[in-house]
Design a protein around this motif. Structure first.
Motif, PDB file in Angstrom:
ATOM      1  N   ALA A 121       0.851  -1.196   0.000  1.00  0.00           N
ATOM      2  CA  ALA A 121       0.000   0.000   0.000  1.00  0.00           C
ATOM      3  C   ALA A 121       0.883   1.242   0.000  1.00  0.00           C
ATOM      4  O   ALA A 121       1.763   1.386   0.852  1.00  0.00           O
ATOM      5  CB  ALA A 121      -0.914  -0.006   1.224  1.00  0.00           C
ATOM      6  N   LYS A 122       0.675   2.123  -0.980  1.00  0.00           N
ATOM      7  CA  LYS A 122       1.429   3.380  -1.012  1.00  0.00           C
ATOM      8  C   LYS A 122       0.623   4.514  -0.366  1.00  0.00           C
ATOM      9  O   LYS A 122       1.101   5.638  -0.255  1.00  0.00           O
ATOM     10  CB  LYS A 122       1.820   3.743  -2.438  1.00  0.00           C
ATOM     11  CG  LYS A 122       0.667   3.959  -3.394  1.00  0.00           C
ATOM     12  CD  LYS A 122       1.191   4.250  -4.787  1.00  0.00           C
ATOM     13  CE  LYS A 122       0.049   4.471  -5.774  1.00  0.00           C
ATOM     14  NZ  LYS A 122       0.560   4.720  -7.150  1.00  0.00           N
ATOM     15  N   GLY A 123      -0.590   4.191   0.032  1.00  0.00           N
ATOM     16  CA  GLY A 123      -1.460   5.111   0.762  1.00  0.00           C
ATOM     17  C   GLY A 123      -2.488   4.269   1.502  1.00  0.00           C
ATOM     18  O   GLY A 123      -2.598   3.057   1.273  1.00  0.00           O
ATOM     19  N   ASP A 124      -3.250   4.876   2.396  1.00  0.00           N
ATOM     20  CA  ASP A 124      -4.239   4.124   3.169  1.00  0.00           C
ATOM     21  C   ASP A 124      -5.350   3.594   2.268  1.00  0.00           C
ATOM     22  O   ASP A 124      -5.733   4.224   1.276  1.00  0.00           O
ATOM     23  CB  ASP A 124      -4.833   5.004   4.268  1.00  0.00           C
ATOM     24  CG  ASP A 124      -3.825   5.307   5.373  1.00  0.00           C
ATOM     25  OD1 ASP A 124      -2.661   4.853   5.246  1.00  0.00           O
ATOM     26  OD2 ASP A 124      -4.190   5.980   6.345  1.00  0.00           O
ATOM     27  N   ILE A 125      -5.861   2.395   2.623  1.00  0.00           N
ATOM     28  CA  ILE A 125      -6.932   1.738   1.873  1.00  0.00           C
ATOM     29  C   ILE A 125      -7.984   1.252   2.863  1.00  0.00           C
ATOM     30  O   ILE A 125      -7.652   0.567   3.837  1.00  0.00           O
ATOM     31  CB  ILE A 125      -6.402   0.542   1.048  1.00  0.00           C
ATOM     32  CG1 ILE A 125      -5.355   1.000   0.032  1.00  0.00           C
ATOM     33  CG2 ILE A 125      -7.547  -0.189   0.351  1.00  0.00           C
ATOM     34  CD1 ILE A 125      -4.650  -0.158  -0.680  1.00  0.00           C
ATOM     35  N   GLU A 126      -9.233   1.598   2.620  1.00  0.00           N
ATOM     36  CA  GLU A 126     -10.351   1.089   3.412  1.00  0.00           C
ATOM     37  C   GLU A 126     -11.051   0.008   2.596  1.00  0.00           C
ATOM     38  O   GLU A 126     -11.478   0.258   1.466  1.00  0.00           O
ATOM     39  CB  GLU A 126     -11.337   2.209   3.745  1.00  0.00           C
ATOM     40  CG  GLU A 126     -10.776   3.340   4.591  1.00  0.00           C
ATOM     41  CD  GLU A 126     -10.556   2.936   6.041  1.00  0.00           C
ATOM     42  OE1 GLU A 126     -11.170   1.933   6.479  1.00  0.00           O
ATOM     43  OE2 GLU A 126      -9.766   3.617   6.720  1.00  0.00           O
ATOM     44  N   ILE A 127     -11.158  -1.197   3.152  1.00  0.00           N
ATOM     45  CA  ILE A 127     -11.805  -2.276   2.417  1.00  0.00           C
ATOM     46  C   ILE A 127     -12.410  -3.288   3.387  1.00  0.00           C
ATOM     47  O   ILE A 127     -11.750  -3.705   4.352  1.00  0.00           O
ATOM     48  CB  ILE A 127     -10.823  -2.977   1.450  1.00  0.00           C
ATOM     49  CG1 ILE A 127     -11.542  -4.032   0.620  1.00  0.00           C
ATOM     50  CG2 ILE A 127      -9.622  -3.549   2.180  1.00  0.00           C
ATOM     51  CD1 ILE A 127     -10.744  -4.539  -0.552  1.00  0.00           C
ATOM     52  N   ALA A 128     -13.664  -3.627   3.163  1.00  0.00           N
ATOM     53  CA  ALA A 128     -14.379  -4.647   3.948  1.00  0.00           C
ATOM     54  C   ALA A 128     -14.256  -4.409   5.453  1.00  0.00           C
ATOM     55  O   ALA A 128     -14.107  -5.352   6.240  1.00  0.00           O
ATOM     56  CB  ALA A 128     -13.858  -6.044   3.583  1.00  0.00           C
ATOM     57  N   GLY A 129     -14.323  -3.159   5.845  1.00  0.00           N
ATOM     58  CA  GLY A 129     -14.270  -2.832   7.267  1.00  0.00           C
ATOM     59  C   GLY A 129     -12.873  -2.821   7.859  1.00  0.00           C
ATOM     60  O   GLY A 129     -12.717  -2.685   9.075  1.00  0.00           O
ATOM     61  N   HIS A 130     -11.855  -2.959   7.033  1.00  0.00           N
ATOM     62  CA  HIS A 130     -10.473  -2.965   7.509  1.00  0.00           C
ATOM     63  C   HIS A 130      -9.728  -1.736   6.977  1.00  0.00           C
ATOM     64  O   HIS A 130     -10.012  -1.258   5.880  1.00  0.00           O
ATOM     65  CB  HIS A 130      -9.748  -4.235   7.060  1.00  0.00           C
ATOM     66  CG  HIS A 130     -10.289  -5.482   7.682  1.00  0.00           C
ATOM     67  ND1 HIS A 130      -9.890  -5.950   8.910  1.00  0.00           N
ATOM     68  CD2 HIS A 130     -11.222  -6.366   7.227  1.00  0.00           C
ATOM     69  CE1 HIS A 130     -10.539  -7.069   9.197  1.00  0.00           C
ATOM     70  NE2 HIS A 130     -11.362  -7.333   8.188  1.00  0.00           N
TER      71      HIS A 130
END
Length: 395
Positions: A288-297
């Motif tokens: 990840a080169k930046g924050d990622i929001e996915i499936a509640g994580h």
């Protein structure tokens, strides 16, 4: 199960996921796993979540990133971490794909069908002449994709023993074996590119020299890296998929009978095979080169991300009876070739080779069956390409 279960794990069946993956899938669609070096990485196991994250702008393929997740010691080498296409992000990646896409398009691959049919027919002639038991790994599964990619690239086929052995060590060898084999391949391809620059002949390498290297679009070393990726990927994955596909069909007599009843079902059967066997367990290794929001994580910048094709393709949320092999199913969609900008460049060629090879085998050797018990078949691989080392059949 531990908080972050170990990954990868070894298969005990050639075409089925390791037993421990069932619990990993049940805990998905996003969870943390522990790699061989003790580091943790996020793993995405859901089908929809895999497609979502593979198109996320904050996901990077830059393997030189200090936090990039390494799933096996053999992938720590400098060559493995700087591969063309695979280890690139846009815009550089997009430029390379634009150069290569026309040479692997559906239209271009269809032009190759008569040649591939002739190659397969000749190999099946030799299988029949050999007589049972015949080992389909050296008699078909290994030489077919090697010969096809050699002709497409313009690589001398008389050198195929060398690069088959080297590519196998790159993908499945120890760290030392993999690094040495990768350098041997780079040196070999470097000599080929040098020869093509001096006197271009036929094939994709020569075309790229004329169209891209001489005008200055890409450099000598860049073409070497591109050719290395194409040579390894086109050989290893298709060879393994063909062998595992044959085993899967022979071990599922109802589905095999359906093909014998109507061979026009073969294209659909191939999609189901691609979904079911998941030759490449991972369809993506990223950071990840930046924050990622996915499936509640919340995946933070700098954290490793793995996408499991094996588990995404068996996601009960999108596939009915996901663990059943059914060539008539409607939901054969899969992420075996990846998704998004890094989707497999050679997928059209791989499908055609599988279709032609299976059609020839099923129609010319209809009574084919395994000559040994499936538990006697030697399998190799964990977390990368699954390979069967022998495939003796009789009829």
């Amino acid at each position: 199960m531990t908080e972050a279960p170990p990954y990868p794990q070894k298969r005990t069946c050639p075409y089925a996921p390791p037993p421990g993956y069932k619990e990993i899938g049940d805990r998905g669609p996003v969870l943390k796993v522990t790699l061989f070096d003790g580091r943790e990485a996020w793993m995405v196991t859901g089908y929809q979540e895999s497609r979502e994250i593979l198109t996320h702008p904050n996901l990077s393929s830059q393997r030189t990133h200090p936090d990039f997740p390494i799933v096996a010691p053999r992938f720590r080498s400098q060559i493995a971490r700087s591969l063309a296409l695979i280890a690139m992000d846009p815009p550089e990646h997009d430029v390379y794909r634009r150069y290569l896409n026309p040479h692997f398009s559906l239209k271009q691959v269809r032009r190759m069908r008569p040649e591939i049919e002739a190659i397969v027919s000749g190999h099946v002639d030799r299988i029949i002449e050999h007589g049972p038991p015949a080992d389909l790994v050296p008699l078909l599964a290994v030489p077919l994709p090697s010969l096809v990619i050699c002709r497409h690239l313009g690589v001398p086929y008389e050198d195929h023993d060398f690069f088959q052995d080297a590519s196998g060590k790159v993908m499945l060898g120890t760290e030392e074996e993999s690094g040495t084999a990768a350098q041997d391949l780079v040196d070999y391809i470097d000599r080929l590119v040098t020869a093509q620059i001096k006197e271009p002949t036929e094939g994709l390498l020569a075309t790229l020299v004329r169209e891209r290297v001489i005008p200055g679009d890409i450099g000598h070393e860049e073409l070497v890296s591109i050719a290395l990726v194409l040579l390894i990927a086109a050989h290893e994955t298709t060879s393994s998929s063909l062998a595992l596909g044959i085993i899967t069909l022979l071990e599922h007599p109802r589905e095999l009978a359906r093909l014998h009843e109507d061979i026009t079902r073969l294209p659909g059967a191939i999609e189901e095979l691609l979904r079911f066997i998941a030759t490449t367990d991972l369809v993506a290794t990223r950071v990840a080169k930046g924050d990622i929001e996915i499936a509640g994580h919340h995946i933070r910048a700098g954290e490793g991300v793995l996408v499991s094709g094996t588990l995404a393709n068996r996601d009960d949320a999108v596939h009915q009876r996901a663990d059943d092999f059914d060539i008539l199913r409607d939901d054969t969609h899969h992420v075996t070739f990846g998704f998004g900008i890094h989707q497999c460049l050679g997928q059209n060629l791989a499908r055609l080779e599988l279709e032609v090879a299976l059609h020839e085998l099923l129609t010319r050797i209809p009574g084919m069956r395994l000559a040994v018990g499936m538990d006697e078949l030697p399998i190799l691989g964990a977390g990368t390409v699954q390979r069967v080392l022998e495939l003796p059949v009789e009829w």
